[in-house]
Design an enzyme around this catalytic site. Structure first.
Site, short mmCIF file in Angstrom:
data_model
loop_
_atom_site.label_atom_id
_atom_site.label_comp_id
_atom_site.label_asym_id
_atom_site.label_seq_id
_atom_site.Cartn_x
_atom_site.Cartn_y
_atom_site.Cartn_z
N THR A 157 0.82 -1.20 0.00
CA THR A 157 0.00 0.00 0.00
C THR A 157 0.86 1.26 0.00
OG1 THR A 157 -1.52 1.26 1.40
CG2 THR A 157 -0.09 -0.27 2.54
N ASP A 158 0.29 2.36 -0.48
CA ASP A 158 1.00 3.66 -0.41
C ASP A 158 1.03 4.18 1.02
OD1 ASP A 158 -1.70 4.33 -0.13
OD2 ASP A 158 -1.67 5.94 -1.62
N GLU A 159 0.22 3.59 1.92
CA GLU A 159 0.16 4.11 3.30
C GLU A 159 1.47 3.90 4.06
OE1 GLU A 159 -3.29 3.34 5.63
OE2 GLU A 159 -4.64 3.60 3.93
N TYR A 185 -2.17 -0.54 10.96
CA TYR A 185 -2.27 -1.25 9.66
C TYR A 185 -1.05 -0.96 8.79
CZ TYR A 185 -3.39 -1.70 4.69
OH TYR A 185 -3.32 -1.97 3.35
N LYS A 224 2.01 -3.35 7.35
CA LYS A 224 2.32 -3.52 5.92
C LYS A 224 3.76 -3.10 5.64
CE LYS A 224 0.01 -4.64 2.92
NZ LYS A 224 -0.33 -5.98 2.35
P1 NAD Z 1 -9.67 -7.52 1.83
O1 NAD Z 1 -9.72 -7.23 3.28
O2 NAD Z 1 -10.85 -7.23 0.98
O3 NAD Z 1 -9.31 -9.06 1.59
C1 NAD Z 1 -8.31 -9.72 2.30
C2 NAD Z 1 -8.40 -11.22 2.01
O4 NAD Z 1 -7.34 -11.87 2.72
C3 NAD Z 1 -9.72 -11.85 2.51
O5 NAD Z 1 -10.25 -12.70 1.52
C4 NAD Z 1 -9.30 -12.64 3.74
O6 NAD Z 1 -10.09 -13.77 3.98
C5 NAD Z 1 -7.86 -13.00 3.40
N1 NAD Z 1 -7.05 -13.23 4.60
C6 NAD Z 1 -6.94 -12.41 5.69
N2 NAD Z 1 -6.15 -12.99 6.62
C7 NAD Z 1 -5.72 -14.17 6.09
C8 NAD Z 1 -4.87 -15.20 6.55
N3 NAD Z 1 -4.28 -15.15 7.76
N4 NAD Z 1 -4.64 -16.26 5.74
C9 NAD Z 1 -5.22 -16.35 4.52
N5 NAD Z 1 -6.06 -15.41 4.04
C10 NAD Z 1 -6.30 -14.32 4.81
O7 NAD Z 1 -8.37 -6.75 1.30
P2 NAD Z 1 -8.16 -5.98 -0.09
O8 NAD Z 1 -8.72 -4.62 0.04
O9 NAD Z 1 -8.56 -6.86 -1.20
O10 NAD Z 1 -6.56 -5.83 -0.06
C11 NAD Z 1 -5.74 -6.87 -0.60
C12 NAD Z 1 -4.29 -6.48 -0.44
O11 NAD Z 1 -4.03 -5.26 -1.12
C13 NAD Z 1 -3.87 -6.25 1.02
O12 NAD Z 1 -2.57 -6.76 1.17
C14 NAD Z 1 -3.89 -4.74 1.17
O13 NAD Z 1 -2.95 -4.33 2.13
C15 NAD Z 1 -3.47 -4.31 -0.23
N6 NAD Z 1 -3.98 -2.99 -0.66
C16 NAD Z 1 -5.30 -2.68 -0.55
C17 NAD Z 1 -5.76 -1.45 -1.03
C18 NAD Z 1 -7.22 -1.07 -0.96
O14 NAD Z 1 -7.57 0.08 -1.26
N7 NAD Z 1 -8.13 -1.96 -0.60
C19 NAD Z 1 -4.86 -0.55 -1.61
C20 NAD Z 1 -3.50 -0.90 -1.67
C21 NAD Z 1 -3.07 -2.14 -1.22
O1 DAU Z 2 -4.14 3.96 0.45
C1 DAU Z 2 -4.36 2.58 0.34
C2 DAU Z 2 -5.22 2.10 1.49
O2 DAU Z 2 -6.53 2.57 1.24
C3 DAU Z 2 -5.23 0.58 1.64
O3 DAU Z 2 -3.93 0.14 1.97
C4 DAU Z 2 -6.21 0.14 2.72
O4 DAU Z 2 -6.28 -1.27 2.78
C5 DAU Z 2 -7.58 0.69 2.37
O5 DAU Z 2 -8.51 0.37 3.38
C6 DAU Z 2 -7.51 2.22 2.19
O6 DAU Z 2 -7.25 2.87 3.46
P1 DAU Z 2 -8.03 4.22 3.89
O7 DAU Z 2 -7.96 4.35 5.35
O8 DAU Z 2 -7.57 5.37 3.06
O9 DAU Z 2 -9.52 3.81 3.37
P2 DAU Z 2 -10.96 4.00 4.05
O10 DAU Z 2 -11.96 3.62 3.01
O11 DAU Z 2 -11.05 3.38 5.38
O12 DAU Z 2 -11.04 5.59 4.26
C7 DAU Z 2 -10.88 6.48 3.16
C8 DAU Z 2 -10.93 7.90 3.72
O13 DAU Z 2 -12.27 8.18 4.17
C9 DAU Z 2 -10.04 8.13 4.92
O14 DAU Z 2 -9.53 9.45 4.86
C10 DAU Z 2 -11.00 7.99 6.13
C11 DAU Z 2 -12.31 8.49 5.56
N1 DAU Z 2 -13.55 7.87 6.10
C12 DAU Z 2 -13.62 6.52 6.12
C13 DAU Z 2 -14.78 5.90 6.60
C14 DAU Z 2 -14.88 4.39 6.65
C15 DAU Z 2 -14.60 8.68 6.52
O15 DAU Z 2 -14.52 9.92 6.47
N2 DAU Z 2 -15.74 8.06 6.98
C16 DAU Z 2 -15.86 6.70 7.05
O16 DAU Z 2 -16.93 6.22 7.52
#
Ligand code: NAD
Ligand code: DAU
Length: 361
Positions: free
Chosen positions: A133-135, A158, A162
Site C-alpha cells: 500500500t501507499d500508506e 495497519y 504492511k
Molecule cells: P480484503 O480485506 O478485501 O481481503 C483480504 C483477504 O485476505 C480476505 O479474503 C481474507 O479472507 C484473506 N485473509 C486475511 N487474513 C488471512 C490469513 N491469515 N490467511 C489467509 N487469508 C487471509 O483486502 P483488499 O482490500 O482486497 O486488499 C488486498 C491487499 O491489497 C492487502 O494486502 C492490502 O494491504 C493491499 N492494498 C489494498 C488497497 C485497498 O484500497 N483496498 C490498496 C492498496 C493495497
Molecule cells: O491507500 C491505500 C489504502 O486505502 C489501503 O492500503 C487500505 O487497505 C484501504 O482500506 C484504504 O485505506 P483508507 O484508510 O484510506 O480507506 P478508508 O476507506 O477506510 O477511508 C478512506 C478515507 O475516508 C479516509 O480518509 C478515512 C475516511 N472515512 C472513512 C470511513 C470508513 C470517513 O470519512 N468516513 C468513514 O466512515
C-alpha cells in the site's frame, strides 16, 4: 503459468483472479482463510473454470502452506492476504501483526524452500509478488507525491504492519535471493468492496437513508484507483517487473473525502431518486454528518505512478467519474450481497475511535 494467489477471496484478490481466468492468462490456486472480509461470491464465475482451485488455509500455518505448494507447484506467488482496514487496526492490532507480519514471513519461508528446490528455468522464472500500500509512506502535506524513493513513515497500526511486511520481503530477497517484486498502491474502489470502507459505506448509507459519517472536516485527500485497473497493474508487475524493484500504482485521481461523498450523493439521487416523503425532500447531501476524526488520520496520499507507466506500459483506463458511476450502479444491482453482509457480518457501526473518544462517547 500457475499462480498461487493469497487473499484471492478478498476485494482486490478476487478482481485479480477474475482477470487472470477471463483472459486465460494463468491457472490459479487461491489460498484464503475466509475471514469476515472474504467475498467468495466474487469468484462464482472463476470457480467454474478448470483453471481455478481453492485452498482454505491461514497463511500463518506453515505445514498447510508447504502442502499447497507441493500439491500445486506454482510458477509464481501473488501475495494479497492481509487484514486491510485501518479503523480495525486502531481497535485491535493483533490480527494485523499476525497475518500481515507473521503470515507474510511464513509465506516467504515456504516460498523460499520451494523455490530453492526448483531447477533451471523454473527456478530463474519464479517470482514472489508482494502487494502493498501507499500508506507505508505516511502522510503528505498539500504538495508532492509518493515515489518509490520516499522514505517509509507509517502512521497507523495497519500501515506499520504492511511496512514491516515490505521490509521482510526485501530482506528475503537480499538475504536468501528470493526473486521478489513489490507494488505499493493507492486507494481502490469498485465492485465487491466490503462495506467498512468509505465508498461502499457511503453508497449503502445513502441508499438506505442513513447518516453519512465523514471523519473530521472531510478534507483528507485520497488518490482513487478502480480495482480492475489495479488488477491489470498487478499482472504487469508480476510478469514484467524487474526483480528486487518496487512499483508505485495510483489513479491520478486525488479527491477530498467530502467531494467523494458529495459525488456519491448526487449519483444516488440520480440513479435511485428519493421518495418525496423523505424528510427534508432535498438531495442525499443532507445526510452528511461530520463525526469525530480518525486518530492519526493521514492528511493526504498521492502516488507518482510514472515508473510503472514508463517501464511496464500500464495506465489506468477508468476515470474516477466513470468508475464511481459504475460502482454505484453495481451496488444498486447487488443489494442481496451487501444486505447479507449488513445482517450477518458488519452493520455499518463506527470503527476505530481512540480509547479516549470511546470513553467520552
Ligand atoms: P480484503 O480485506 O478485501 O481481503 C483480504 C483477504 O485476505 C480476505 O479474503 C481474507 O479472507 C484473506 N485473509 C486475511 N487474513 C488471512 C490469513 N491469515 N490467511 C489467509 N487469508 C487471509 O483486502 P483488499 O482490500 O482486497 O486488499 C488486498 C491487499 O491489497 C492487502 O494486502 C492490502 O494491504 C493491499 N492494498 C489494498 C488497497 C485497498 O484500497 N483496498 C490498496 C492498496 C493495497
Ligand atoms: O491507500 C491505500 C489504502 O486505502 C489501503 O492500503 C487500505 O487497505 C484501504 O482500506 C484504504 O485505506 P483508507 O484508510 O484510506 O480507506 P478508508 O476507506 O477506510 O477511508 C478512506 C478515507 O475516508 C479516509 O480518509 C478515512 C475516511 N472515512 C472513512 C470511513 C470508513 C470517513 O470519512 N468516513 C468513514 O466512515
Amino acid at each position: 503459468m500457475k499462480i498461487l494467489v493469497t487473499g484471492g477471496a478478498g476485494f482486490i484478490g478476487s478482481a485479480v483472479i477474475r482477470h487472470l481466468i477471463r483472459e486465460g492468462a494463468a491457472a490459479v490456486v487461491n489460498v484464503d482463510k475466509l475471514t469476515y472480509a472474504a467475498t467468495p461470491e466474487a469468484l462464482e464465475e472463476a470457480g467454474e473454470s478448470p483453471n481455478y482451485a481453492f485452498a482454505k488455509i491461514d497463511i500463518c500455518d506453515g505445514p498447510a502452506l508447504r502442502e499447497v505448494f507441493a500439491a500445486h507447484r506454482p510458477d509464481a506467488v501473488m501475495h494479497l492476504a492481509a487484514e486491510s482496514h485501518v479503523d480495525r487496526s486502531i481497535d485491535d492490532a493483533a490480527d494485523f501483526i499476525q497475518t500481515n507480519v507473521v503470515g507474510t514471513c511464513r509465506l516467504l519461508e515456504t516460498a523460499t524452500d520451494y523455490w530453492r528446490a526448483l531447477e533451471g528455468p523454473a527456478q530463474s522464472a519464479f517470482r514472489f509478488h508482494h502487494i502493498s500500500t501507499d500508506e507505508v509512506f505516511g502522510a503528505l502535506g498539500a504538495e508532492g507525491h509518493f515515489t518509490e524513493e520516499t522514505p517509509y513513515k507509517p502512521n497507523s497500526p495497519y500501515s506499520a504492519s504492511k511496512a514491516s511486511s515490505d521490509h521482510f520481503v526485501r530482506a528475503w530477497h537480499q538475504t536468501h535471493g528470493l526473486p521478489v517484486v513489490t507494488s505499493n498502491c493507492s486507494n481502490n474502489y469498485g465492485l465487491y468492496q466490503f462495506p467498512e470502507k468509505l465508498i461502499p459505506l457511503m453508497i449503502i448509507n445513502a441508499l438506505t437513508e442513513k447518516p453519512l459519517p465523514v471523519y473530521g472536516k472531510g478534507e483528507n485527500v485520497r488518490d482513487w484507483l478502480h480495482v480492475e485497473d489495479h488488477a491489470r497493474a498487478l499482472v504487469a508487475v508480476l510478469t514484467q517487473g524487474r526483480v528486487g524493484e518496487t512499483y508505485n500504482v495510483g489513479g491520478d485521481s486525488e479527491m477530498r473525502n467530502i467531494d467523494v461523498v458529495h459525488m456519491i450523493c448526487d449519483l444516488v439521487d440520480e440513479l435511485s431518486p428519493r421518495a418525496e416523503t423523505v424528510e427534508g425532500g432535498g438531495g442525499r447531501r443532507d445526510l452528511v454528518t461530520f463525526v469525530t476524526d480518525r486518530p492519526g488520520h493521514d492528511l493526504r496520499y498521492a502516488v507518482d505512478a510514472s515508473k510503472i507507466k514508463r517501464e511496464l506500459g500500464w495506465t489506468p483506463q477508468e476515470s474516477f467519474a466513470s468508475g464511481l458511476r459504475k460502482t454505484v450502479v453495481w451496488y444498486l444491482e447487488h443489494q442481496d450481497w451487501w444486505r447479507g453482509i449488513l445482517e450477518r457480518r458488519y452493520a455499518g457501526e463506527r470503527l476505530g475511535l481512540s480509547k479516549a473518544d470511546q470513553k467520552a462517547g
